[in-house]
Design a protein around this motif. Structure first.
Motif, short mmCIF file in Angstrom:
data_model
loop_
_atom_site.label_atom_id
_atom_site.label_comp_id
_atom_site.label_asym_id
_atom_site.label_seq_id
_atom_site.Cartn_x
_atom_site.Cartn_y
_atom_site.Cartn_z
N MET A 157 0.94 -1.17 -0.19
CA MET A 157 -0.08 -0.20 0.05
C MET A 157 0.80 1.27 0.05
N MET A 158 0.62 2.11 -1.16
CA MET A 158 1.38 3.47 -1.01
C MET A 158 0.51 4.58 -1.26
N LEU A 159 0.56 5.65 -0.52
CA LEU A 159 -0.39 6.77 -0.73
C LEU A 159 0.59 8.02 -1.13
N LEU A 182 3.78 1.39 2.78
CA LEU A 182 3.61 0.86 4.39
C LEU A 182 4.24 -0.68 4.21
N ALA A 183 5.08 -1.04 5.42
CA ALA A 183 5.53 -2.28 5.50
C ALA A 183 4.49 -3.31 5.87
N THR A 184 3.67 -2.85 6.99
CA THR A 184 2.41 -3.50 7.34
C THR A 184 1.25 -2.59 7.15
N LEU A 208 8.42 -2.11 -4.04
CA LEU A 208 8.51 -0.53 -4.15
C LEU A 208 9.35 -0.21 -5.16
N ASP A 209 10.64 -0.71 -5.17
CA ASP A 209 11.66 -0.10 -6.11
C ASP A 209 11.37 -0.54 -7.57
N ALA A 210 10.49 -1.76 -7.88
CA ALA A 210 10.39 -2.08 -9.20
C ALA A 210 9.00 -1.33 -9.54
N ASP A 211 8.34 -0.93 -8.89
CA ASP A 211 6.96 -0.28 -9.26
C ASP A 211 7.26 1.12 -9.41
N LEU A 212 8.21 1.68 -8.65
CA LEU A 212 8.62 2.94 -8.97
C LEU A 212 9.04 3.36 -10.27
N ARG A 213 9.85 2.12 -10.46
CA ARG A 213 10.44 2.37 -11.92
C ARG A 213 9.21 2.02 -12.91
N VAL A 281 9.07 6.86 0.78
CA VAL A 281 9.23 6.80 2.22
C VAL A 281 8.62 5.28 2.63
N LEU A 282 9.31 4.44 3.14
CA LEU A 282 8.72 3.33 3.73
C LEU A 282 8.69 3.32 5.10
N ALA A 283 7.18 3.45 5.77
CA ALA A 283 6.98 3.45 6.92
C ALA A 283 6.58 2.10 7.55
N MET A 284 6.77 1.63 8.85
CA MET A 284 6.93 0.39 9.33
C MET A 284 5.27 -0.07 9.58
N TYR A 285 4.44 1.05 9.82
CA TYR A 285 3.02 0.77 10.07
C TYR A 285 2.13 1.90 9.63
N HIS A 286 0.76 1.47 9.61
CA HIS A 286 -0.32 2.51 9.01
C HIS A 286 -0.20 4.00 9.62
#
Length: 351
Positions: A157-159, A182-184, A208-213, A281-286
């Motif tokens: 999930m990414m916003l 989000l990691a979780t 995340l890396d692949a889909d940003l590309r 940014v990757l956050a660990m939780y919601h």
């Protein structure tokens, strides 16, 4: 891939604002410079007609047969893949009998993407509790439902905020201005630490890396990774997840070629100096990352599901039952979600 991608728009919980947001979007002239795309609503035509009448917005509904091409975009016209309600619906009043209707709209949209009828999927908000109460035990939300329907092991999930709101912010590579993954996702807080494993972080960061590309055209993504604990664990004095799980995982992924900063304290990461040049940014939780993003751009942000074989975006808000049927809902987030899905579809093509 068509230069004018077709997007399937599920209208969400029928008692919520989703149907009227679809009506608003269809009856407003597109913004100057808006991407060229065609939107097909997925829902009950009678429900959409009722909401249009309640809003005082003339709307021509065009019911499409399977694989029938939608007409050219035109304000006041809305093509529809019809799905009938299971029970009559009043704005603001939930009914468990319509839970299967909501899931059927999702299934129809997913099928349309798989069959080439649509290049992407945009979802209006659904109501998790009413689906659970209807007997769909284990339902966690759109993200997890799409993961299972598409048969993939992991989604992210990414916003993302609308860059237009951040003209004064430091220039970032790519659009939009702020992306938080989000990691979780939808977990009780007491379960988060156990869920932050090397395996999960590895899968999430690779996606995340692949889909940003692929979907965002970022040639060499730079990702900033939050720690789990305050001050990123303070060298182990406030928790050891950073030392024992997060940092070693990031080190291994850097050897694969990923550009990763962290683990970093979340309370200072979300500042212009630390975000400059960061693509996500990757956050660990919601609730570690999303409150910051929603403060920065609520109502002008979109939710994206990464790791799927199709484009999926959504709004940054819920069903807003208290606003349903009153004409007070803001279609801004839906407009961002649609525009972003069109851009992603053009950039990445079909999977």
């Amino acid at each position: 891939m068509s230069v004018s991608p077709v997007l399937a728009l599920t209208t969400g919980e029928p008692a919520g604002v989703g149907p009227e947001l679809a009506v608003m979007l269809a009856t407003e002239a597109p913004a100057a410079g808006a991407a060229d795309h065609r939107v097909v609503a997925v829902g009950d035509p009678d429900l959409l007609a009722e909401r249009a009448a309640a809003l005082g917005r003339p709307l021509e509904l065009v019911e499409l047969a399977p694989h029938e091409a939608p007409p050219a975009p035109c304000p006041g016209r809305l093509p529809v893949w019809p799905v009938p309600l299971r029970a009559p619906c009043r704005p603001g009043v939930l009914d468990t009998r319509n839970a299967d209707y909501v899931l059927e709209t999702l299934d129809r949209a997913i099928r349309g993407c798989r069959d080439g009828e649509a290049a992407g999927l945009v979802t209006a908000p659904l109501h998790k509790a009413v689906i659970l109460e209807a007997g769909h035990a284990g339902f966690r939300g759109h993200t997890e439902y799409l993961r299972d329907a598409c048969g993939v092991d992991e989604v992210v999930m990414m916003l993302a905020t609308d860059r237009a709101l951040h003209a004064e912010a430091p220039d970032w590579r790519g659009d939009p201005a702020l992306r938080v993954a989000l990691a979780t996702t939808h977990l009780p807080l007491r379960e988060v630490s156990d869920a932050v494993t090397p395996e999960r972080l590895t899968r999430v960061l690779r996606i995340l890396d692949a889909d940003l590309r692929r979907w965002f055209g970022v040639a060499a993504p730079r990702i900033a990774v939050c720690g789990l604990n305050p001050h990123a664990g303070e060298g182990g004095h406030l928790g050891r997840e950073e030392l024992e799980v997060i940092a070693p995982t990031l080190a291994r992924l850097r050897q694969e070629g990923l550009t990763l900063d962290g683990p970093l304290p979340a309370d200072t990461l979300f500042t212009p100096r630390h975000l400059a040049g960061v693509d996500a940014v990757l956050a660990m939780y919601h609730d570690q990352g999303l409150p910051v993003l929603k403060y920065a751009g609520f109502g002008r942000a979109a939710n994206i599901t990464l790791g799927l074989p199709l484009v999926r975006t959504s709004v940054d808000h819920g069903t807003a039952l208290d606003l349903a049927g009153r004409g007070e809902a803001d279609p801004g987030s839906l407009a961002v979600a649609v525009a972003l899905a069109a851009d992603m579809a053009r950039r990445g093509g079909h999977a």
